[in-house]
Design an enzyme around this catalytic site. Sequence first.
Site, PDB file in Angstrom:
ATOM      1  N   HIS A 177     136.139  74.070  98.254  1.00 53.45           N
ATOM      2  CA  HIS A 177     135.996  74.983  97.123  1.00 53.45           C
ATOM      3  C   HIS A 177     135.747  74.227  95.821  1.00 53.45           C
ATOM      4  CE1 HIS A 177     136.618  79.229  95.854  1.00 53.45           C
ATOM      5  NE2 HIS A 177     136.918  78.683  94.694  1.00 53.45           N
ATOM      6  N   GLU A 215     130.786  77.094  94.985  1.00 58.20           N
ATOM      7  CA  GLU A 215     129.943  77.660  93.929  1.00 58.20           C
ATOM      8  C   GLU A 215     129.340  76.552  93.071  1.00 58.20           C
ATOM      9  OE1 GLU A 215     132.187  80.521  91.658  1.00 58.20           O
ATOM     10  OE2 GLU A 215     131.945  82.088  93.176  1.00 58.20           O
ATOM     11  N   GLU A 312     132.582  85.475  99.214  1.00 58.30           N
ATOM     12  CA  GLU A 312     133.471  85.868  98.113  1.00 58.30           C
ATOM     13  C   GLU A 312     132.852  87.009  97.320  1.00 58.30           C
ATOM     14  OE1 GLU A 312     135.081  82.645  95.727  1.00 58.30           O
ATOM     15  OE2 GLU A 312     134.873  83.867  93.919  1.00 58.30           O
ATOM     16  N   TRP A 346     137.817  88.486  97.383  1.00 51.38           N
ATOM     17  CA  TRP A 346     138.647  87.609  96.545  1.00 51.38           C
ATOM     18  C   TRP A 346     139.674  88.462  95.827  1.00 51.38           C
ATOM     19  CZ3 TRP A 346     138.795  82.355  95.831  1.00 51.38           C
ATOM     20  CH2 TRP A 346     139.522  81.884  94.736  1.00 51.38           C
ATOM     21  N   GLU A 354     145.190  88.214  87.962  1.00 45.61           N
ATOM     22  CA  GLU A 354     143.829  88.737  88.029  1.00 45.61           C
ATOM     23  C   GLU A 354     143.841  90.118  88.659  1.00 45.61           C
ATOM     24  OE1 GLU A 354     141.258  84.616  88.486  1.00 45.61           O
ATOM     25  OE2 GLU A 354     141.456  85.940  90.193  1.00 45.61           O
TER      26      GLU A 354
END
Length: 403
Positions: A177, A215, A312, A346, A354
């Site tokens: 990641h 990413e 994701e 996610w 979040e």
Amino acid sequence: MRNLKKILSTVVIFSLLVSIAACSKKLPEETTPSTTESTAQTTIAETEAPIETTVVETEAPTPAPMVFSTPVVERNVVEEYGKLYVDGTNLMSSVTGEPVQLTGMSSYGLYMCSAFFNEEIVKTLTQDWGCSVIRIAMYTVGTSDGYIERPEKYFNLMCEITDMCIDAGVYIIVDWHILADGDPNQYKAEAIDFFDRYSAIYGDCDNVIYEICNEPNGTCFDNPDETVGWENCIKPYANEVIPVIRKNAPDSVIIVGTSTWSHDVHIASESPLEGYDNIMYTFHFYAGSSGQETRDIVDQALANGLPIFCTEWGTTYDSGNGGPCLEESDVWLDFLNERNISWCNWSIGGAAAETSNALLYMSNYLTPEEKMQGHWPDEFISASGLYVREKILERALAASEEA
């Protein structure tokens, strides 16, 4: 996700304020003065008895006990689908020879939930929620630590979680990641070492899917004047990492990130990797930030023959907050389902505040012990989590009926 510095939330404290203030006044029956002649001249009667006051105490209603979830899905999805492979744009089952769509959850960054995953939680995700895949997001660098700082800790932890997923009969995505380190080449040597050691252990395991860069974003590690792109950074990186995995896992599915936080699948589709089988490409979206224009990009890549795995996505904006945007999420999930694109939501297990978190992890609804025992009640699941659980479970139950 683009929010590079996720802020840890303060503990959410819910207080129930109950006023117990009910009181009533009981008035005794009044005695009227006598009207007989003997008392006719009495202008003022005997003093009345004092008014009695009784305080009636009331209790706050006892809240209904939380109902913990129980298993509702009885399937070993890995036995059902077997070794996965890629044919055209589809993920395929080696058992049935038919396309499959995996749906499940992505962990939050493992550096922030390293103690979260245990056997009961993996069972909760597979049997109570219906996940056919669990993605473990192992950050290379985190705000406190990550694989680069503590490689043996996270290597061993990834192996432990993999073993749990094998026992539970669910697919696992092993996610290298990268995020703050936007160029995958920055820690390419460490990636090669990790995937070499890990695939040597699990190379013949049907459960494992490899995601080699989450990413890619920002500027190139060795040239800050150049933006991380498919041709200049990601593709060369993949061409060095994939052969290491293929040495030990010749047939396993490998997922490769794409540029601009794994958004630009259309660019990768114009120049895909050559010489490998069973390669897929990463696509990420957040429902509040991405609409039809982004879906058009995915369709363009599919038309070019690019196999896509959405490792994701979130119900929120791409910061992980806002919303949840459930109507927009409905549109997106219909889009993915119609195109047989597998997905992971996610996220689960994180302590950051979040909106996209599936659990109210920092709340005091449950004790720390109850949080870790899994099978969570609805009160502990966020609005996003309840929505996503329903969508995953819906497809899992439908697949069970068809099996």
